[in-house]
Design an enzyme around this catalytic site. Structure first.
Site, PDB file in Angstrom:
ATOM      1  N   ASP A  95       0.751  -1.374  -0.024  1.00 38.50           N
ATOM      2  CA  ASP A  95       0.071  -0.047   0.092  1.00 38.50           C
ATOM      3  C   ASP A  95       0.700   1.521   0.024  1.00 38.50           C
ATOM      4  OD1 ASP A  95      -2.210  -1.484   0.185  1.00 38.50           O
ATOM      5  OD2 ASP A  95      -2.400  -1.424   2.231  1.00 38.50           O
ATOM      6  N   ARG A  96       0.351   2.350  -0.454  1.00 38.55           N
ATOM      7  CA  ARG A  96       1.153   3.677  -0.758  1.00 38.55           C
ATOM      8  C   ARG A  96       1.389   4.023   0.943  1.00 38.55           C
ATOM      9  NH1 ARG A  96      -1.544   9.195  -0.166  1.00 38.55           N
ATOM     10  NH2 ARG A  96       0.371  10.523  -0.563  1.00 38.55           N
TER      11      ARG A  96
END
Length: 303
Positions: free
Chosen positions: A147-148
């Site tokens: 995930d970012r």
């Protein structure tokens, strides 16, 4: 359907420019009078003048590399290639670190907030594009997700020929992944514990949720140390569902610190870098499918 080229698709007739691979779009069945009309309708955020300028510069082509003009007839079934561009992209003030590199793999420490691949409002400020610029390795492809909001170990394929072998490790769950997370202290729980649940797409579309039914996600959770009201946990996912660790921790009543999606969807913080999600991809280990060597990579970051 559209997407960045270089993720297992046929070679693009357009080159990589400044680390950015061209994107593509399949031309669906429809009755558009010309290419420009279709593009303006398909991408409403990009005006006709911008498309005309891109076409004039030869930045919109078909599968054969033929430059398209605004008046070119619409051709159902063709694949059209073009370059994504953003009017303004906010620099992300955190740097990635290369941990390991050989002729097949590139292993990197990804900072919080940095997306792995171009999407939405992120193009140059992504790990993939940064690494292509830094290394000159145009065939780089991530072989798993991160995930970012999550920091830590991220592995890329350098070599197309061996890429499938490494991707299969993740698909067959032959990779040992360990994460660390800061979350509320839960004295009423006994660790280690295993949390299993059935996870499906939720609402809004980017969130996941747990529902009744046969479990399709599993995480081993252990306590590393207590830090007063918060504790440091070791998370070992045995499956790889989207947002699995975040959902499981929230389900147990100990959401990861600074998680804006779980248990409740809070307003987007935009470009506020002050409160990173306290989740770290600590290590990844596996048996190299090419050499048979046991490899283990660990982040240099801490929570």
């Amino acid at each position: 359907m559209s997407g960045p080229n270089g993720q297992g698709h046929p070679p693009s007739p357009l080159p990589i420019v400044d680390g950015v691979a061209p994107s593509y779009v399949w031309l669906p069945a429809g009755d558009w009078p010309d290419m420009l009309t279709f593009l303006v309708e398909r991408f409403p955020a990009i005006n006709s003048a911008t498309w005309i300028a891109r076409m004039a510069q030869g930045e919109v082509v078909d599968d054969a590399g033929v430059r398209l003009t605004p008046q070119a007839p619409y051709r159902h079934g063709c694949r059209l290639y073009y370059y994504r561009a953003l009017e303004a992209e906010t620099p992300i003030p955190f740097e990635e670190t290369i941990l390991y590199q050989n002729e097949r793999l590139l292993v990197v420490d990804k900072p919080h907030f940095l997306p792995v691949i171009p999407a939405g409002r992120f193009l140059h400020e992504t790990l993939l594009v940064r690494l292509k610029k830094k290394t000159g390795l145009t065939a780089l492809t991530p072989i798993h997700r991160l995930d970012r909001e999550t920091a830590g170990v991220m592995i890329f394929s350098v070599d197309i020929a061996s890429r499938g072998a490494y991707q299969s490790l993740f698909q067959q769950r032959l990779v040992d992944k360990v994460y660390e997370a800061l979350a509320p202290t839960m004295p009423e729980l006994t660790f280690p514990l295993v949390h299993r649940s059935r996870m499906v797409e939720g609402t809004p579309f980017f969130r996941m949720q747990e529902v009744a039914g046969e479990a399709n996600s599993e995480t081993l959770i252990d306590l590393i140390e207590q830090r007063q009201q918060h504790s440091l946990y070791r998370l070992s996912p045995l499956t790889g569902k989207k947002h699995q660790l975040r959902v499981h921790m929230a389900s147990l009543g100990m959401p990861i610190i600074n998680d804006i999606f779980y248990p409740d969807n809070r307003p987007c913080k935009g470009d506020d870098w002050s409160s990173p999600l306290k989740l770290l991809a600590k290590s990844i280990a596996f048996e190299d499918p090419v050499t048979g060597e046991r490899l283990r990579f660990e982040t240099g970051l801490t929570l």
